[in-house]
Write an enzyme that holds these catalytic residues in place. Structure first.
Site, PDB file in Angstrom:
ATOM      1  N   GLY A  15      16.278   2.598   2.165  1.00  0.00           N
ATOM      2  CA  GLY A  15      16.344   2.616   3.626  1.00  0.00           C
ATOM      3  C   GLY A  15      15.932   3.910   4.291  1.00  0.00           C
ATOM      4  NE  ARG A  68       9.744 -17.678  -1.226  1.00  0.00           N
ATOM      5  CZ  ARG A  68      10.007 -16.510  -1.821  1.00  0.00           C
ATOM      6  NH1 ARG A  68      10.463 -15.499  -1.126  1.00  0.00           N
ATOM      7  NH2 ARG A  68       9.801 -16.340  -3.103  1.00  0.00           N
ATOM      8  CG  ASN A 110       5.900  -5.256   5.732  1.00  0.00           C
ATOM      9  OD1 ASN A 110       6.994  -4.793   5.374  1.00  0.00           O
ATOM     10  ND2 ASN A 110       4.884  -5.400   4.895  1.00  0.00           N
ATOM     11  CG  HIS A 112       1.480  -2.479   2.163  1.00  0.00           C
ATOM     12  ND1 HIS A 112       2.167  -3.171   1.198  1.00  0.00           N
ATOM     13  CD2 HIS A 112       0.328  -2.052   1.567  1.00  0.00           C
ATOM     14  CE1 HIS A 112       1.466  -3.181   0.076  1.00  0.00           C
ATOM     15  NE2 HIS A 112       0.352  -2.505   0.277  1.00  0.00           N
ATOM     16  CD  GLN A 176       1.773  11.615   7.446  1.00  0.00           C
ATOM     17  OE1 GLN A 176       1.609  11.348   8.632  1.00  0.00           O
ATOM     18  NE2 GLN A 176       2.090  12.844   7.036  1.00  0.00           N
ATOM     19  CD  GLU A 177       5.999   4.238   3.591  1.00  0.00           C
ATOM     20  OE1 GLU A 177       7.032   3.596   3.820  1.00  0.00           O
ATOM     21  OE2 GLU A 177       5.483   4.310   2.465  1.00  0.00           O
TER      22      GLU A 177
END
Ligand code: GRF
Length: 221
Positions: A15, A68, A110, A112, A176-177
């Protein structure tokens, strides 16, 4: 007072991206409020991070569900109950079914750890190291029904070096995320994102034709 976008953050692990979002909110760089953090794993350290900031948490173990779709229905219920408008996937290691994607169409983001469409799927950083690219990076995108293929909101690039390991490159990318995820959410919060087909139009950003990078750089030894 500015509108605070109600977020639901889905996690499976440490997290640190969740933390960067919480920190940006607390620093008033991000007009949002985390209404709930949901994990499919009870042991996810991100749950502790949420609790440390007084944010409600839920654990929804996917193994307790028959499909799912049934799992995603339960998630949607929790998100609706908390009044969530924008869903943030932050290291959530589950593929989403159309149940969730349709319920929050163009309202799921999201992150990635690669420059999509290069290196989708698992271990984006390892794939980049093995390929020998000179640049790597991260991507925030809206989620559609194809894994890692939704319209791209923002990307950041970092240099990659031949002696990088998966770990050294991942650490460089992760920094950077933590910059671009809060930024992408803030653009949403300001109403500056519009999805047109595969493209995300961002209102009010200047173009910079000279913003090119080279690696190895020119004129340096
Ligand atoms: C990040 O590398 C993110 O790009 C990927 O999963 C990882 C989550 O890290 N989707 P954290 O749990 O936010 O620290």
């Amino acid at each position: 007072m500015k509108r605070q976008v109600p977020l639901g953050v889905l996690i499976s692990g440490g997290g640190t991206n969740l933390q960067s979002i919480i920190d940006a909110i607390e620093a008033k760089r991000l007009d949002a409020v985390v209404r709930v953090v949901i994990s499919n794993k009870e042991s996810a350290y991100g749950l502790v991070r949420a609790k440390n900031h007084g944010i409600p948490t839920e654990v929804l173990d996917h193994k307790q569900f028959s499909s799912r779709e049934a799992y995603d229905e339960a998630i949607v219920k929790l998100l609706h109950a908390r009044g969530v408008e924008l869903v943030i996937l932050a290291g959530f290691m589950r593929l989403l079914s159309p149940v969730l994607v349709k319920a929050y169409s163009n309202r799921i983001m999201n992150i990635h750890p690669a420059l999509l469409p290069a290196f989708p799927g698992l271990h984006g950083q390892k794939q980049a190291v093995e390929y020998g690219v000179r640049f790597a990076g991260c991507t925030v995108h809206f989620v559609n029904e194809e894994c890692d293929q939704g319209p791209i909101i923002i990307q950041a690039i970092v240099p990659a070096y031949p002696d990088d390991t998966e770990e050294t490159l991942a650490a460089r990318i992760l920094k950077q995320e933590h910059r671009i995820y809060p930024r992408a959410i803030q653009l949403y919060s300001e109403g500056r994102l519009r999805v047109e087909g595969r493209k995300v139009l961002v209102h009010g950003v200047e173009k910079d034709d000279a913003a090119a990078l080279m690696n190895p750089p020119e004129g340096k030894r």
